[in-house]
Design a protein around this motif. Structure first.
Motif, mmCIF file in Angstrom:
data_model
loop_
_atom_site.group_PDB
_atom_site.id
_atom_site.type_symbol
_atom_site.label_atom_id
_atom_site.label_comp_id
_atom_site.label_asym_id
_atom_site.label_seq_id
_atom_site.Cartn_x
_atom_site.Cartn_y
_atom_site.Cartn_z
ATOM 1 N N SER A 179 44.357 44.523 49.089
ATOM 2 C CA SER A 179 43.426 43.573 48.472
ATOM 3 C C SER A 179 42.048 43.715 49.101
ATOM 4 O O SER A 179 41.930 43.787 50.330
ATOM 5 C CB SER A 179 43.920 42.141 48.653
ATOM 6 N N VAL A 180 41.029 43.767 48.263
ATOM 7 C CA VAL A 180 39.638 43.902 48.715
ATOM 8 C C VAL A 180 38.755 43.014 47.840
ATOM 9 O O VAL A 180 39.199 42.472 46.834
ATOM 10 C CB VAL A 180 39.153 45.368 48.628
ATOM 11 N N LEU A 181 37.493 42.884 48.221
ATOM 12 C CA LEU A 181 36.500 42.257 47.353
ATOM 13 C C LEU A 181 35.832 43.348 46.536
ATOM 14 O O LEU A 181 35.487 44.403 47.073
ATOM 15 C CB LEU A 181 35.444 41.520 48.174
ATOM 16 N N LEU A 182 35.658 43.108 45.249
ATOM 17 C CA LEU A 182 34.978 44.053 44.364
ATOM 18 C C LEU A 182 33.723 43.408 43.813
ATOM 19 O O LEU A 182 33.697 42.199 43.554
ATOM 20 C CB LEU A 182 35.867 44.437 43.183
ATOM 21 N N TYR A 183 32.703 44.207 43.598
ATOM 22 C CA TYR A 183 31.448 43.767 43.001
ATOM 23 C C TYR A 183 31.194 44.651 41.793
ATOM 24 O O TYR A 183 31.333 45.873 41.873
ATOM 25 C CB TYR A 183 30.310 43.920 44.006
ATOM 26 N N GLY A 184 30.867 44.056 40.683
ATOM 27 C CA GLY A 184 30.582 44.858 39.507
ATOM 28 C C GLY A 184 30.444 44.012 38.266
ATOM 29 O O GLY A 184 30.178 42.815 38.342
ATOM 30 N N TYR A 185 30.646 44.641 37.140
ATOM 31 C CA TYR A 185 30.436 44.004 35.848
ATOM 32 C C TYR A 185 31.745 43.828 35.108
ATOM 33 O O TYR A 185 32.604 44.702 35.137
ATOM 34 C CB TYR A 185 29.481 44.843 34.994
ATOM 35 N N PRO A 243 26.530 40.541 37.184
ATOM 36 C CA PRO A 243 27.585 41.047 38.058
ATOM 37 C C PRO A 243 28.347 39.903 38.725
ATOM 38 O O PRO A 243 27.826 38.801 38.885
ATOM 39 C CB PRO A 243 26.835 41.887 39.085
ATOM 40 N N GLU A 244 29.604 40.169 39.087
ATOM 41 C CA GLU A 244 30.463 39.175 39.719
ATOM 42 C C GLU A 244 31.195 39.797 40.906
ATOM 43 O O GLU A 244 31.153 41.005 41.105
ATOM 44 C CB GLU A 244 31.479 38.654 38.711
ATOM 45 N N ILE A 245 31.880 38.945 41.660
ATOM 46 C CA ILE A 245 32.702 39.374 42.791
ATOM 47 C C ILE A 245 34.126 38.907 42.530
ATOM 48 O O ILE A 245 34.346 37.762 42.132
ATOM 49 C CB ILE A 245 32.176 38.793 44.115
ATOM 50 N N TRP A 264 42.052 48.639 38.511
ATOM 51 C CA TRP A 264 41.758 47.551 39.438
ATOM 52 C C TRP A 264 42.288 46.268 38.830
ATOM 53 O O TRP A 264 41.927 45.915 37.709
ATOM 54 C CB TRP A 264 40.256 47.440 39.686
ATOM 55 N N TRP A 265 43.153 45.559 39.560
ATOM 56 C CA TRP A 265 43.776 44.320 39.099
ATOM 57 C C TRP A 265 43.134 43.130 39.788
ATOM 58 O O TRP A 265 43.174 43.005 41.007
ATOM 59 C CB TRP A 265 45.268 44.346 39.400
ATOM 60 N N TYR A 273 42.741 43.428 34.396
ATOM 61 C CA TYR A 273 42.350 44.763 34.841
ATOM 62 C C TYR A 273 41.150 45.323 34.109
ATOM 63 O O TYR A 273 40.892 46.513 34.188
ATOM 64 C CB TYR A 273 43.523 45.729 34.714
ATOM 65 N N VAL A 274 40.414 44.521 33.420
ATOM 66 C CA VAL A 274 39.314 45.047 32.619
ATOM 67 C C VAL A 274 37.976 44.784 33.302
ATOM 68 O O VAL A 274 37.165 44.007 32.850
ATOM 69 C CB VAL A 274 39.336 44.483 31.186
ATOM 70 N N ILE A 275 37.775 45.442 34.431
ATOM 71 C CA ILE A 275 36.528 45.316 35.172
ATOM 72 C C ILE A 275 36.018 46.705 35.519
ATOM 73 O O ILE A 275 36.775 47.658 35.531
ATOM 74 C CB ILE A 275 36.706 44.469 36.451
ATOM 75 N N SER A 276 34.742 46.802 35.769
ATOM 76 C CA SER A 276 34.118 48.061 36.171
ATOM 77 C C SER A 276 33.387 47.848 37.487
ATOM 78 O O SER A 276 32.182 47.605 37.503
ATOM 79 C CB SER A 276 33.147 48.545 35.096
ATOM 80 N N PRO A 277 34.114 47.912 38.609
ATOM 81 C CA PRO A 277 33.459 47.667 39.896
ATOM 82 C C PRO A 277 32.534 48.812 40.289
ATOM 83 O O PRO A 277 32.766 49.964 39.934
ATOM 84 C CB PRO A 277 34.629 47.559 40.868
ATOM 85 N N THR A 278 31.480 48.459 41.017
ATOM 86 C CA THR A 278 30.548 49.459 41.527
ATOM 87 C C THR A 278 30.628 49.575 43.049
ATOM 88 O O THR A 278 30.296 50.612 43.600
ATOM 89 C CB THR A 278 29.101 49.110 41.142
ATOM 90 N N HIS A 279 31.077 48.491 43.725
ATOM 91 C CA HIS A 279 31.153 48.466 45.183
ATOM 92 C C HIS A 279 32.368 47.659 45.631
ATOM 93 O O HIS A 279 32.900 46.864 44.853
ATOM 94 C CB HIS A 279 29.894 47.833 45.772
ATOM 95 N N TRP A 280 32.768 47.856 46.883
ATOM 96 C CA TRP A 280 33.893 47.115 47.436
ATOM 97 C C TRP A 280 33.595 46.767 48.892
ATOM 98 O O TRP A 280 32.697 47.338 49.516
ATOM 99 C CB TRP A 280 35.177 47.922 47.356
ATOM 100 N N MET A 281 34.395 45.824 49.423
ATOM 101 C CA MET A 281 34.270 45.389 50.811
ATOM 102 C C MET A 281 35.645 44.884 51.256
ATOM 103 O O MET A 281 36.356 44.266 50.459
ATOM 104 C CB MET A 281 33.231 44.273 50.885
ATOM 105 N N PRO A 282 36.041 45.112 52.519
ATOM 106 C CA PRO A 282 37.301 44.544 52.999
ATOM 107 C C PRO A 282 37.248 43.018 52.952
ATOM 108 O O PRO A 282 36.174 42.424 53.050
ATOM 109 C CB PRO A 282 37.397 45.019 54.452
#
Length: 80
Positions: free
Chosen positions: A15-21, A33-35, A45-46, A56-65
């Motif tokens: 499990s991580v944090l995702l940032y994207g649209y 954009p959301e987290i 990505w779920w 699972y319908v997201i398009s993340p651009t970045h992640w963080m632990p």
């Protein structure tokens, strides 16, 4: 902790944090954009806690632990 490019994210169901649209099945891409808290499995990505049709319908651009949880005493449920 800093945001990392999505290409470097773990793909082992961690499990991580995702940032994207958001790219929903019912709506087009969102411009804001959301987290999310999410993990990668079955080539997607779920989003954890999401609705079934949109998990699972997201398009993340970045992640963080994920950050460490707060330190809470189990006996008293009070913050240490």
């Amino acid at each position: 902790m800093e945001w990392q490019p999505i290409e470097t994210a773990p793909k082992d169901e961690t499990s991580v944090l995702l940032y994207g649209y958001w790219e929903g099945e019912l709506n087009a891409r969102d411009d804001c954009p959301e987290i999310w808290k999410a993990h990668f499995a079955y080539d997607k990505w779920w989003v954890e806690g999401g609705e079934y049709y949109s998990q699972y319908v997201i398009s993340p651009t970045h992640w963080m632990p994920l950050p460490m949880p707060p330190n809470v005493s189990r006996e008293t449920q009070e913050w240490d």
